[in-house]
Design a protein around this motif. Sequence first.
Motif, PDB file in Angstrom:
ATOM      1  N   ARG A 101      27.272  10.008  57.037  1.00 58.14           N
ATOM      2  CA  ARG A 101      28.079   8.912  57.599  1.00 58.14           C
ATOM      3  C   ARG A 101      29.266   8.604  56.684  1.00 58.14           C
TER       4      ARG A 101
ATOM      5  N   ARG B 110      27.475  20.486  54.216  1.00 56.02           N
ATOM      6  CA  ARG B 110      26.039  20.408  53.899  1.00 56.02           C
ATOM      7  C   ARG B 110      25.804  20.947  52.485  1.00 56.02           C
TER       8      ARG B 110
ATOM      9  N   ARG C 103      17.243  14.964  58.510  1.00 56.52           N
ATOM     10  CA  ARG C 103      17.035  15.946  59.585  1.00 56.52           C
ATOM     11  C   ARG C 103      16.492  17.260  59.030  1.00 56.52           C
ATOM     12  N   ASP C 104      16.872  17.554  57.766  1.00 52.86           N
ATOM     13  CA  ASP C 104      16.498  18.842  57.166  1.00 52.86           C
ATOM     14  C   ASP C 104      15.848  18.648  55.804  1.00 52.86           C
TER      15      ASP C 104
ATOM     16  N   ARG D 278      22.957  23.093  66.322  1.00 49.86           N
ATOM     17  CA  ARG D 278      23.943  23.602  65.359  1.00 49.86           C
ATOM     18  C   ARG D 278      23.349  24.804  64.612  1.00 49.86           C
TER      19      ARG D 278
HETATM   20  O1   DC Z   1      20.124   9.361  60.386  1.00 51.27           O
HETATM   21  P1   DC Z   1      21.541   8.987  60.728  1.00 51.27           P
HETATM   22  O2   DC Z   1      21.706   8.530  62.150  1.00 51.27           O
HETATM   23  O3   DC Z   1      22.128   8.020  59.756  1.00 51.27           O
HETATM   24  O4   DC Z   1      22.381  10.366  60.588  1.00 51.27           O
HETATM   25  C1   DC Z   1      23.711  10.455  60.985  1.00 51.27           C
HETATM   26  C2   DC Z   1      24.056  11.904  61.359  1.00 51.27           C
HETATM   27  O5   DC Z   1      23.994  12.725  60.187  1.00 51.27           O
HETATM   28  C3   DC Z   1      23.110  12.537  62.368  1.00 51.27           C
HETATM   29  O6   DC Z   1      23.707  12.664  63.643  1.00 51.27           O
HETATM   30  C4   DC Z   1      22.818  13.904  61.851  1.00 51.27           C
HETATM   31  C5   DC Z   1      23.366  13.945  60.467  1.00 51.27           C
HETATM   32  N1   DC Z   1      22.344  14.218  59.457  1.00 51.27           N
HETATM   33  C6   DC Z   1      22.084  15.535  59.157  1.00 51.27           C
HETATM   34  O7   DC Z   1      22.636  16.441  59.781  1.00 51.27           O
HETATM   35  N2   DC Z   1      21.200  15.836  58.173  1.00 51.27           N
HETATM   36  C7   DC Z   1      20.571  14.867  57.510  1.00 51.27           C
HETATM   37  N3   DC Z   1      19.709  15.189  56.542  1.00 51.27           N
HETATM   38  C8   DC Z   1      20.800  13.507  57.824  1.00 51.27           C
HETATM   39  C9   DC Z   1      21.702  13.211  58.821  1.00 51.27           C
END
Ligand code: DC
Length: 231
Positions: A44, A115, A136-137, A193
Motif C-alpha cells: 500500500r 516484490r 498473500r505469500d 499474477r
Molecule cells: O492485505 P492488504 O489488503 O493490505 O493488501 C493490499 C494489496 O497488496 C493486495 O491487493 C495484494 C497485495 N499484497 C501482496 O501481493 N502480497 C502481500 N504479502 C501482501 C499484500
Amino acid sequence: MKQRHPSVPVITVDGPSGSGKGTVCRLLARSVGWNLLDSGALYRLVGLAARNHGVDMDNHPALEVLAGHLDVQFQTGGDEGDLRIVLEGEDVTQSVRTEEVGALASRVAAVGAVRDALLARQRAFRVLPGLVADGRDMGTVVFPDAELKVFLTASAEERAARRYRQLIATGDAVSLPRLVSDIEARDRRDTERAVAPLRPAADAVELDTTGMGITEVFDHLMRFARERGLA
Ligand code: DC
C-alpha cells in the motif's frame, strides 16, 4: 542485538482481502507477545508513494526504486499500542487503508521487481521472540520455513460485507455492490499474477471463516499454535 532467523519462530497467515487476517493477526501477535508484519501495508505504501510522486503504474523501474527506498516509519504507541505509519514525514495511518490505495497496492504487487525489493525489508521483521506475518505469500515465498502456516478464506460476499463495515466505521464512503466487484477484481489480480500469486502453501492449514466471528477465528489460530507448541 536482537536475534534473527533461523531460530526465530514464525506464524504466517495468508488469504484474500477481507478474510479477517489483519484483525486476527493483531490479536494473535498481542496475545503471544510476538512482532507483527502487515506486509500489505508495504505494498500500500509503495502504491501511495507512486501516487504522491506521480509515478505511472506501468513504470516498473520507477516503482522498483520507490519500493527499494521507502522512507517509512512504523511507530507504536497510543492506548491500544496502535501503529502509526509515517511516509516521507507524513502521517498516512488512515490514508493507507483506503480502497483506492488498496487497488494501487494490488497493481504494484504484481510487479516482480517491487516484490523482490520488499523481500529483505519483510524478513527483517523476523526477530525474537517471534513473528506473526500477515499477507498473500508469507507461507509460500517470504517465510517458507515458518513453524505454522494458516490460509484463511471466506466467501466474496462476506468479505465485502466485512470491508464495508470497516470502511464505513472509518468514514470512507463506499457502496456494497461496488465493493463486491472490487474485491472480485482484486482477488483475480492477486491469484492470477505470474509472481508470488495468492495460494495456500502445500503445508498450510486452511480455514474457511465464512459465518465466523473474529473471536472464533482467533480461537482456531490459537489452537493451531498450541498444537505446535508455539503458544
Ligand atoms: O492485505 P492488504 O489488503 O493490505 O493488501 C493490499 C494489496 O497488496 C493486495 O491487493 C495484494 C497485495 N499484497 C501482496 O501481493 N502480497 C502481500 N504479502 C501482501 C499484500
